[in-house]
Each structure stands twice: as C-alpha cells, then as structure tokens.
Design a protein around this motif. Structure first.
Motif, PDB file in Angstrom:
ATOM      1  N   PRO A 103      10.540   2.764   8.149  1.00 21.91           N
ATOM      2  CA  PRO A 103       9.835   4.180   8.902  1.00 21.91           C
ATOM      3  C   PRO A 103       8.887   4.875   7.538  1.00 21.91           C
ATOM      4  CG  PRO A 103      12.131   4.834   8.271  1.00 21.91           C
ATOM      5  CD  PRO A 103      12.007   3.447   8.028  1.00 21.91           C
ATOM      6  N   SER A 104       7.899   5.415   8.195  1.00 21.79           N
ATOM      7  CA  SER A 104       6.896   6.318   7.152  1.00 21.79           C
ATOM      8  C   SER A 104       7.021   7.682   7.759  1.00 21.79           C
ATOM      9  CB  SER A 104       5.683   5.850   6.916  1.00 21.79           C
ATOM     10  OG  SER A 104       5.765   4.374   6.195  1.00 21.79           O
ATOM     11  N   PRO A 105       6.979   8.810   6.797  1.00 22.15           N
ATOM     12  CA  PRO A 105       7.202   8.669   5.434  1.00 22.15           C
ATOM     13  C   PRO A 105       8.522   8.253   4.895  1.00 22.15           C
ATOM     14  CG  PRO A 105       7.184  10.941   6.055  1.00 22.15           C
ATOM     15  CD  PRO A 105       6.888  10.308   7.296  1.00 22.15           C
ATOM     16  N   LEU A 106       8.742   7.863   3.800  1.00 22.59           N
ATOM     17  CA  LEU A 106      10.071   7.403   3.209  1.00 22.59           C
ATOM     18  C   LEU A 106      11.128   8.524   3.267  1.00 22.59           C
ATOM     19  CD1 LEU A 106       9.058   5.024   0.263  1.00 22.59           C
ATOM     20  CD2 LEU A 106       9.415   4.458   2.637  1.00 22.59           C
ATOM     21  N   GLN A 107      12.256   8.124   3.514  1.00 22.24           N
ATOM     22  CA  GLN A 107      13.338   9.112   3.579  1.00 22.24           C
ATOM     23  C   GLN A 107      14.244   8.925   2.581  1.00 22.24           C
ATOM     24  OE1 GLN A 107      13.226  11.594   6.003  1.00 22.24           O
ATOM     25  NE2 GLN A 107      11.069  10.526   6.909  1.00 22.24           N
ATOM     26  N   ASN A 108      15.214  10.016   2.031  1.00 24.95           N
ATOM     27  CA  ASN A 108      16.266  10.017   1.436  1.00 24.95           C
ATOM     28  C   ASN A 108      15.975   9.211  -0.008  1.00 24.95           C
ATOM     29  OD1 ASN A 108      17.832  10.839   3.462  1.00 24.95           O
ATOM     30  ND2 ASN A 108      18.375   8.743   4.079  1.00 24.95           N
ATOM     31  N   ASP A 140       1.097  -1.199  -0.015  1.00 28.13           N
ATOM     32  CA  ASP A 140       0.083  -0.031  -0.083  1.00 28.13           C
ATOM     33  C   ASP A 140       0.795   1.264   0.207  1.00 28.13           C
ATOM     34  OD1 ASP A 140      -2.226   1.795   0.036  1.00 28.13           O
ATOM     35  OD2 ASP A 140      -2.407   1.131   2.315  1.00 28.13           O
ATOM     36  N   VAL A 141       0.567   2.239  -1.130  1.00 29.97           N
ATOM     37  CA  VAL A 141       1.527   3.456  -0.995  1.00 29.97           C
ATOM     38  C   VAL A 141       0.503   4.310  -0.804  1.00 29.97           C
ATOM     39  CG1 VAL A 141       2.751   4.914  -2.411  1.00 29.97           C
ATOM     40  CG2 VAL A 141       3.078   2.241  -2.696  1.00 29.97           C
ATOM     41  N   ARG A 142       0.637   5.431  -0.036  1.00 30.44           N
ATOM     42  CA  ARG A 142      -0.323   6.348   0.390  1.00 30.44           C
ATOM     43  C   ARG A 142       0.568   8.028   0.046  1.00 30.44           C
ATOM     44  NH1 ARG A 142      -0.596   3.080   4.009  1.00 30.44           N
ATOM     45  NH2 ARG A 142       0.749   4.042   5.505  1.00 30.44           N
ATOM     46  N   VAL A 143      -0.089   8.589  -0.632  1.00 32.78           N
ATOM     47  CA  VAL A 143       0.848  10.024  -0.972  1.00 32.78           C
ATOM     48  C   VAL A 143      -0.025  11.288  -0.303  1.00 32.78           C
ATOM     49  CG1 VAL A 143       0.990  11.606  -2.832  1.00 32.78           C
ATOM     50  CG2 VAL A 143       1.321   9.179  -3.371  1.00 32.78           C
ATOM     51  N   PRO A 194       8.318  17.696  -3.189  1.00 34.49           N
ATOM     52  CA  PRO A 194       7.995  16.405  -3.447  1.00 34.49           C
ATOM     53  C   PRO A 194       6.906  15.957  -2.474  1.00 34.49           C
ATOM     54  CG  PRO A 194      10.277  16.648  -3.644  1.00 34.49           C
ATOM     55  CD  PRO A 194       9.757  17.926  -3.042  1.00 34.49           C
ATOM     56  N   PRO A 195       6.123  14.882  -2.479  1.00 33.30           N
ATOM     57  CA  PRO A 195       5.135  14.469  -1.633  1.00 33.30           C
ATOM     58  C   PRO A 195       5.901  13.619  -0.438  1.00 33.30           C
ATOM     59  CG  PRO A 195       5.165  13.223  -3.782  1.00 33.30           C
ATOM     60  CD  PRO A 195       6.006  14.047  -3.950  1.00 33.30           C
ATOM     61  N   GLN A 196       4.954  13.462   0.710  1.00 39.38           N
ATOM     62  CA  GLN A 196       5.415  12.688   1.651  1.00 39.38           C
ATOM     63  C   GLN A 196       4.712  11.086   1.228  1.00 39.38           C
ATOM     64  OE1 GLN A 196       4.150  14.234   5.120  1.00 39.38           O
ATOM     65  NE2 GLN A 196       5.740  15.740   5.133  1.00 39.38           N
ATOM     66  N   LEU A 197       5.439  10.088   1.248  1.00 38.61           N
ATOM     67  CA  LEU A 197       5.070   8.798   0.659  1.00 38.61           C
ATOM     68  C   LEU A 197       5.067   8.039   1.987  1.00 38.61           C
ATOM     69  CD1 LEU A 197       7.128   8.202  -2.422  1.00 38.61           C
ATOM     70  CD2 LEU A 197       4.789   9.107  -2.240  1.00 38.61           C
TER      71      LEU A 197
END
Length: 400
Positions: free
Chosen positions: A286-291, A196-199, A236-239
């Motif tokens: 961890p969320s949101p994805l980093q780097n 599941d990917v949430r934007v 950029p969005p937070q994923l």
C-alpha cells in the motif's frame, strides 16, 4: 455588369435571461389590489431569473475513479482493425499455452532432488517474458496502464509501468539531479534505482489563511532537487512507491544530510535524519508507506544559519536478509559514515533500490527545531564581521 441585390435587414429579437417583462398597455393593467391578489394565488406564474448551467469537466480516470475500456471503432467500421485484433488474440492463445508448459517445467525443477538454481532462474525469466508478451499488445491493457488503472499483480502491467518510469523522464530527471548535485559520489559510490520513490510534503501555507477559517493542509509531490522550506518538512513525508517485483523484499530506509559543517576538521560531516530497516515492499504494497517511524525516528531538516544549501538524500537500500541494526542515539546521528554502514550490512545501491533528494536553506523555523526538538543551542556560521574603521565618525557630529 452584375447587379448587387440588396436585402432588407430583418429585425432580430434577443431574449436575455435577466430581461424584464414587457409592460402591457395601461388599459390592460389590472388594479393594484387585483394584481396583488393574483400574485398571492397558488399556481400563479411569476417571472424568475434564469440560471445558466455550468459545463462540468469530466473527472480524470484513475484507480479511484475507474472507467471501462470501449473499442474506439465498432466491428466492421475498419476491417483492418478487426483483423489486427484477431491476430493479437490468436498469438496470445499460443503464448498462454507456452506459459502453462514453462510453469510445469518450473514445478518439476523445484521438486527435483538435485535442484539446479541456474536452470530454475532461466525458466523463471522465460516465464516472465512469456507472461508479458501474451498480453502486452492488447489495446485495453495499454489503455488501462496509461490511465492509472494498472493491476500490479499482473506481470504485463508491472512491465508497462516500469517502462513508462524509465523512458518518459521521471528516472532521467532523478539521475540528472543526483549527479548534478554530487550525491554520487559524496554520499554513495554508485546508484542504479530499480523502483520509483515519490515524496510528498505539505505546501507552503498561504498568507490568506485566518484563525477562523484555516486552510486545509494540501500535500504536493516534490520534484527531485527542488528547494523546500524547513517549515514544510517538520513532519515526516508521505512516501509513495512503485515496485516492480511481485514477491516481498526487504529494504532499509535511510535519510541523511551530508552538508553539516565540521569545524574541527574544516570540512563537512553527515547527519542521519531517519533510519528504518526491514521495510517490506512488493508490487502490491500500500501507498503511502506505513509504520516506517519506529526505529530511529524522523528528525526534521535544520540547515544551520550561515551555511549554503543542504542536500537531503532519501534512500531505500535493498537487503539480502533480515537485519538487526541498533537504533541511533541523537549523538550518534552526527558524523555518520554512510560508506562504512553500507559495507558493514552488505548494502549495494548499484544493484537496485530507490532514491530521492531535495534541498533546503536556513529560515526562522530552524530556531524552533533546535529549541523544541533537538533541545540544544542553535549554531551560527559564516564569515566574521570586519571591524568598521569609520565607526567613531558615525557616532560624532558631522557638521560642527
């Protein structure tokens, strides 16, 4: 005949919180000087306005605000409930013993000189099923998952979260929009998400905000297929992801726009907005994805003036191994061949991965993206204006 008895109404006295005190008779009133002195003395009682306490709403349960699970019924209230819990616990004990046996079999299979991958895979699948079945029937386990307190290190919690994602509509809505808007087959030949990917993007700023008191930027989750304005997607969005495998796997992040006009061929071409290979994901990531903006940096969507809405497709493609993908220049972003890219690096979206998409149309903020970020002239599309046959009449006097 029945006689109706009349009751004399009682005089009711209602006391309001902001009511004034009743004035005593004039003979009982002290002098003005005495009254002021009495009010100035310490410990004197003065009338105060009563404040009404507002009822506070209980905060929602989440991983940030956890809460302990309590039995809905005490012991002995419902004997059938107590007996059901005993049966569930006894079954769990038996299954956990079998879990230990399967784990020992896996260790022996790994240490064998001729390791059979097929047997090892079947043993691991059986171990996963037993770990889930040994705890899935506990009311506490289901309650925690339903209230956002899932422990993704446990197989049973991962299974329940995935089951909820697949059966409660989130995956159905995504696939409905993906196929309605022809992302399949325009971008990908096939797509079967396994995570599941949430934007989330910032909400549209309100017109009430002022320079003296600017409003705080608030991020909101984007529903698949919805319309956003280019001013929202500058950054950029937070994923956020929900991954259902415990081991760490590699994915490639790809964001494309397949609706850029191609004037030479009178068709459309694809533009790459974002590319990041070798993204490490697991159930404990961890969320949101980093780097995730170090390879081919994010360029905000810029739908051209005069074109219909653009589809912006974000993909997380599963990798088989670590990949060395060259960075894309600004010139190489336009005219990108997604299918050739998938074939070259061995991507297959039909076996898993993640996806999301939204739509945008031109607005005044696109001009700033072309001038400040892309540093090129803004193109304009659309049908050419027809010549006005009555232009000469509009310039002359009508009544002479």
């Amino acid at each position: 005949m029945l006689a109706l008895r009349r009751f004399r109404p009682r005089s009711l006295v209602f006391v309001r919180g902001n009511a004034t005190l009743q004035t005593p008779p004039a003979s009982d009133l002290p002098d003005v000087a005495e009254g002021e002195a009495a009010l100035s003395q310490p410990g004197s009682i003065t009338p105060q306005k009563k404040t009404r306490l507002l009822k506070t709403r209980r905060p929602k349960i989440s991983s940030q605000r956890p809460r302990e699970w309590n039995r809905p019924l005490a012991f002995g209230v419902l004997p059938a409930f107590d007996e059901a819990l005993k049966v569930i616990k006894a079954d769990s004990v038996v299954l956990k013993e079998e879990v230990q046996e399967v784990r020992a079999s896996i260790e022996r299979a790994k240490e064998a000189p001729a390791k059979d991958e097929d047997v090892l895979r079947k043993l691991e699948e059986r171990l996963h099923i037993l770990e889930v079945q040994s705890e899935i029937n506990f009311p506490e386990t289901r309650w925690k998952v339903a209230n956002g307190m899932a422990d993704m290190s446990k197989a049973v919690d991962r299974h329940l979260v995935e089951q909820r994602w697949r059966k409660e509509g989130a995956l159905d809505l995504l696939m409905e929009r993906i196929h309605q808007m022809h992302v399949v087959p325009d971008v990908l030949p096939d797509l079967h998400p396994s995570l599941d990917v949430r934007v989330t993007f910032p909400e549209v700023p309100s017109s009430d905000a002022s320079e003296d008191a600017p409003l705080k930027v608030k991020y909101s989750q984007v529903e698949p297929g919805t319309f956003l304005v280019p001013e929202q997607t500058i950054n950029p969005p937070q994923l956020y992801t929900s991954v259902f495998h415990a081991e760490t796997r590699l994915y490639t992040l790809l964001m494309v726009d397949p609706d850029v006009p191609d004037e030479a061929n009178e068709t459309f071409q694809t533009y790459v907005h974002w590319l990041q290979p070798n993204v490490q994901l697991s159930a404990l990531s961890p969320s949101p994805l980093q780097n995730i903006n170090s390879h081919t940096p994010y360029i905000p969507p810029h739908p051209q003036r005069g074109t219909p809405y653009h589809r912006y497709v974000l993909l997380l493609l599963p990798q088989q191994s670590h990949l060395s993908i060259p960075k894309l220049s600004k010139e190489a972003r336009l005219g990108f061949d997604v299918r050739a890219f998938l074939e070259r690096y061995g991507f297959d979206a039909s076996i898993g991965g993640g996806a999301h998409m939204w739509r945008e149309v031109w607005s005044e903020g696109v001009s700033g993206i072309y001038s400040e970020i892309l540093k090129v002239g803004e193109p304009k599309f659309g049908r050419p204006m027809k010549a006005d046959r009555f232009a000469h009449l509009k310039r002359s006097k009508r009544y002479v």
